[in-house]
Design an enzyme around this catalytic site. Structure first.
Site, short mmCIF file in Angstrom:
data_model
loop_
_atom_site.label_atom_id
_atom_site.label_comp_id
_atom_site.label_asym_id
_atom_site.label_seq_id
_atom_site.Cartn_x
_atom_site.Cartn_y
_atom_site.Cartn_z
N LYS A 22 0.84 -1.20 0.00
CA LYS A 22 0.00 0.00 0.00
C LYS A 22 0.88 1.26 0.00
CE LYS A 22 -1.69 1.40 4.14
NZ LYS A 22 -1.29 2.76 4.46
N ASN A 23 1.85 1.30 0.92
CA ASN A 23 2.63 2.53 1.07
C ASN A 23 3.55 2.80 -0.12
OD1 ASN A 23 1.38 2.91 3.46
ND2 ASN A 23 3.16 2.54 4.76
N CYS A 118 -4.93 12.31 13.62
CA CYS A 118 -4.59 10.93 13.30
C CYS A 118 -4.72 10.13 14.57
CB CYS A 118 -3.16 10.93 12.77
SG CYS A 118 -2.36 9.36 12.90
N ARG A 123 0.51 14.30 13.69
CA ARG A 123 1.39 13.91 12.57
C ARG A 123 1.43 15.11 11.63
NH1 ARG A 123 -0.40 8.33 10.12
NH2 ARG A 123 1.68 8.33 9.20
N ASP A 308 6.04 0.69 11.81
CA ASP A 308 4.82 -0.02 11.42
C ASP A 308 4.80 -1.49 11.87
OD1 ASP A 308 3.76 2.21 10.31
OD2 ASP A 308 4.13 1.66 8.23
N ARG A 400 -8.22 -1.18 5.68
CA ARG A 400 -7.45 -0.09 5.05
C ARG A 400 -6.09 -0.60 4.56
NH1 ARG A 400 -5.84 4.22 8.73
NH2 ARG A 400 -4.58 4.53 6.89
C1 UD1 Z 1 4.77 6.90 6.39
C2 UD1 Z 1 3.90 5.65 6.31
C3 UD1 Z 1 3.56 5.15 7.71
C4 UD1 Z 1 4.85 4.96 8.53
C5 UD1 Z 1 5.71 6.23 8.50
C6 UD1 Z 1 7.07 6.05 9.16
C7 UD1 Z 1 2.65 5.95 4.28
C8 UD1 Z 1 1.33 6.20 3.63
N1 UD1 Z 1 2.68 5.98 5.60
O1 UD1 Z 1 4.00 7.90 7.07
O2 UD1 Z 1 2.89 3.91 7.58
O3 UD1 Z 1 4.50 4.70 9.88
O4 UD1 Z 1 5.95 6.62 7.12
O5 UD1 Z 1 7.77 5.01 8.53
O6 UD1 Z 1 3.63 5.68 3.60
N2 UD1 Z 1 7.14 14.69 10.61
C9 UD1 Z 1 7.18 16.01 10.97
N3 UD1 Z 1 6.74 16.94 10.05
C10 UD1 Z 1 6.29 16.57 8.81
C11 UD1 Z 1 6.27 15.20 8.46
C12 UD1 Z 1 6.72 14.28 9.39
O7 UD1 Z 1 7.57 16.38 12.07
O8 UD1 Z 1 5.93 17.45 8.03
C13 UD1 Z 1 7.62 13.66 11.59
C14 UD1 Z 1 6.50 12.74 12.04
O9 UD1 Z 1 5.76 13.30 13.10
C15 UD1 Z 1 7.28 11.50 12.44
C16 UD1 Z 1 8.45 11.49 11.45
O10 UD1 Z 1 8.52 12.81 10.92
O11 UD1 Z 1 7.79 11.65 13.76
C17 UD1 Z 1 8.32 10.51 10.32
O12 UD1 Z 1 7.05 10.65 9.70
P1 UD1 Z 1 6.85 10.37 8.14
O13 UD1 Z 1 8.01 9.59 7.63
O14 UD1 Z 1 6.52 11.65 7.47
O15 UD1 Z 1 5.57 9.45 8.12
P2 UD1 Z 1 4.44 9.42 7.00
O16 UD1 Z 1 5.03 9.70 5.68
O17 UD1 Z 1 3.28 10.20 7.45
#
Ligand code: UD1
Length: 422
Positions: A22-23, A118, A123, A308, A400
């Protein structure tokens, strides 16, 4: 709303085919919107998040044909005209925010709802927006929406992600490939999902260097063409079944259609529990140990232990002989499964971003509630080793992200029934 009724205690023996990721699929579906012609993606899983993203893509005017029986999707981006992703759709799934990069990258304008809350704490998307501003994109917030505007060509720029973020890396790649003269992204995510997106964009005609490292350099190209691409297998689904397999003596699973290279040091950690893990090509064979050893882990960005899989690992540790802990450094607040597992008899307590587990505990069936995707699958795993019957409520979270979960598990000996939760 559906629930699972699970009769525990049956051994898991047999073969499970791993589905597409999915991701990894979501970024390439967004990437397809940058093309000037159709993109065909195979190995797309039949999952609620995929159907939701299809709707987001359709809303902007693209055509999506999803032959879900054959896991094949065709996206025709040539009639995109409505450059807006509404709250109603984006709130259902955070990854819909990829529309921001895809639309502003291709059409120089995007209006996309902020994703909102979330199930496991805040997030944010601040890095997505700051990175776009650094790239020279004009970003404004208006009534819960982000409005992004870009010139034809953006001057050379660079941005460093802190912390590293999968979502921000994806959005910044989508925004830059058709616009930025030279965009350097430091501390970029190296997750396989990002690598697959980079490779897809390069196949479409993009100029990206540093793929698979934490520094990506993008140089503008004038256009991208549609492609045919086979989506990667789901490493999180694979890890979930490997952990489920290790939980109970007598379990023996063969997992097919895997990409073991994407697992980092995960197989090694699982072996430390006493489980036997053998890898041959795209097949992984797993045998549970007679006595499961407690192996503590700390999550990290790729190739570290994936956040995850932490809920599933902590669930397995309830069956290990001794004390252990699971620390999440990526998300500090991802322990909603702990009170639910406690209802089944698990001995766990959370201290800041660590859950401490005392094993081995005999789990006994009860009613438990799904709270998010990975928490939910952990409840299913616990229910499969528990005595008596467990009801897992609100399993829409599972739909999902796990394709045909009950069919796959029932196929190897589990006793899981789906019922209406009324
Ligand atoms: C993706 C995955 C999710 C997985 C996560 C971490 C998808 C659809 N989802 O989520 O399943 O758990 O990677 O491997 O692919 N952060 C910030 N600011 C931002 C963005 C992120 O502070 O603008 C922080 C987040 O709070 C977190 C860290 O960065 O602590 C990593 O998050 P991120 O890699 O962005 O996760 P997702 O892409 O949302």
């Amino acid at each position: 709303m559906d629930k699972f009724i699970i009769e525990g205690g049956t051994p898991l023996k047999g073969t499970i085919a791993i589905s597409g990721s999915k991701n990894a699929a979501l970024p390439i579906m967004a990437g397809a919107l940058l093309g000037d012609s159709e993109t065909t993606i195979t190995n797309i899983p039949r999952l609620q998040d995929i159907y939701t993203f299809n709707n987001v893509i359709r809303v902007v005017g693209a055509r999506v044909d999803f032959d879900d029986q054959n896991n094949k999707m065709v996206i025709d981006p040539t009639h995109v005209s409505h450059l807006e992703a509404p709250y109603d759709l984006v709130r259902k799934m955070r990854a819909s925010f990829y529309m921001l990069g895809a639309l502003v990258g291709k059409h120089k304008y995007a209006k996309v709802s902020l994703p909102g809350g979330c199930a496991w704490g805040p997030r944010p998307v601040d890095l997505h927006l700051k990175g776009m501003e650094a790239m020279g994109i004009d970003v404004e917030l208006d009534g819960g929406y982000v409005i992004a505007k870009a010139d034809d060509t953006l001057p050379p720029a660079s941005y460093e992600l802190s912390p590293s973020s999968v979502g921000a890396t994806v959005n910044l790649l989508l925004a830059s490939v058709l616009r930025s003269e030279e965009f350097t992204l430091k501390n970029a995510a190296k997750e396989p999902d990002v690598v697959q997106l980079c490779e897809a964009l390069v196949q479409m005609g993009a100029d990206i260097s540093g793929i698979g490292t934490d520094t990506l350099v993008v140089r503008k190209v004038d256009s991208l063409k549609g492609i045919q691409i086979h989506n990667d297998p789901d490493r999180i689904e694979l890890g979930t079944f490997m952990i489920a397999g290790a939980m109970k003596p007598g379990n023996e699973l063969e997992l097919t259609g895997c990409d073991p290279e994407q697992l980092g040091n995960f197989p090694e950690l699982l072996r430390e529990t006493g489980a036997s893990v053998s890898i041959e090509g795209d097949v992984i064979t797993l045998k549970a140990p007679d006595v499961l050893k407690p192996v503590s882990i700390t999550t990290d960005i790729y190739p570290g232990f994936p956040t995850d899989l932490q809920a599933q690992w902590a669930t397995m540790l309830t069956q290990a002989e001794g004390s252990s802990s699971v620390t999440d450094t990526v998300y500090y607040d991802r322990f909603s499964y702990v009170p639910e597992l406690s209802r089944l008899g698990a001995k766990m307590h959370v201290d800041k971003n660590t859950v401490h587990i005392s094993g081995k505990t005999m789990l006994t069936g009860a009613s438990v509630m799904s709270t998010d995707l990975r928490a939910s699958v952990s409840l299913v795993m616990a229910a499969m080793v528990a005595e008596k019957t467990t009801e897992v409520l609100r399993i829409y979270h599972l739909d999902r992200g796990y394709e045909s979960l009950e069919d796959k598990l029932n196929g190897v000996g589990a006793k899981i029934k789906r019922a209406d939760d009324q």
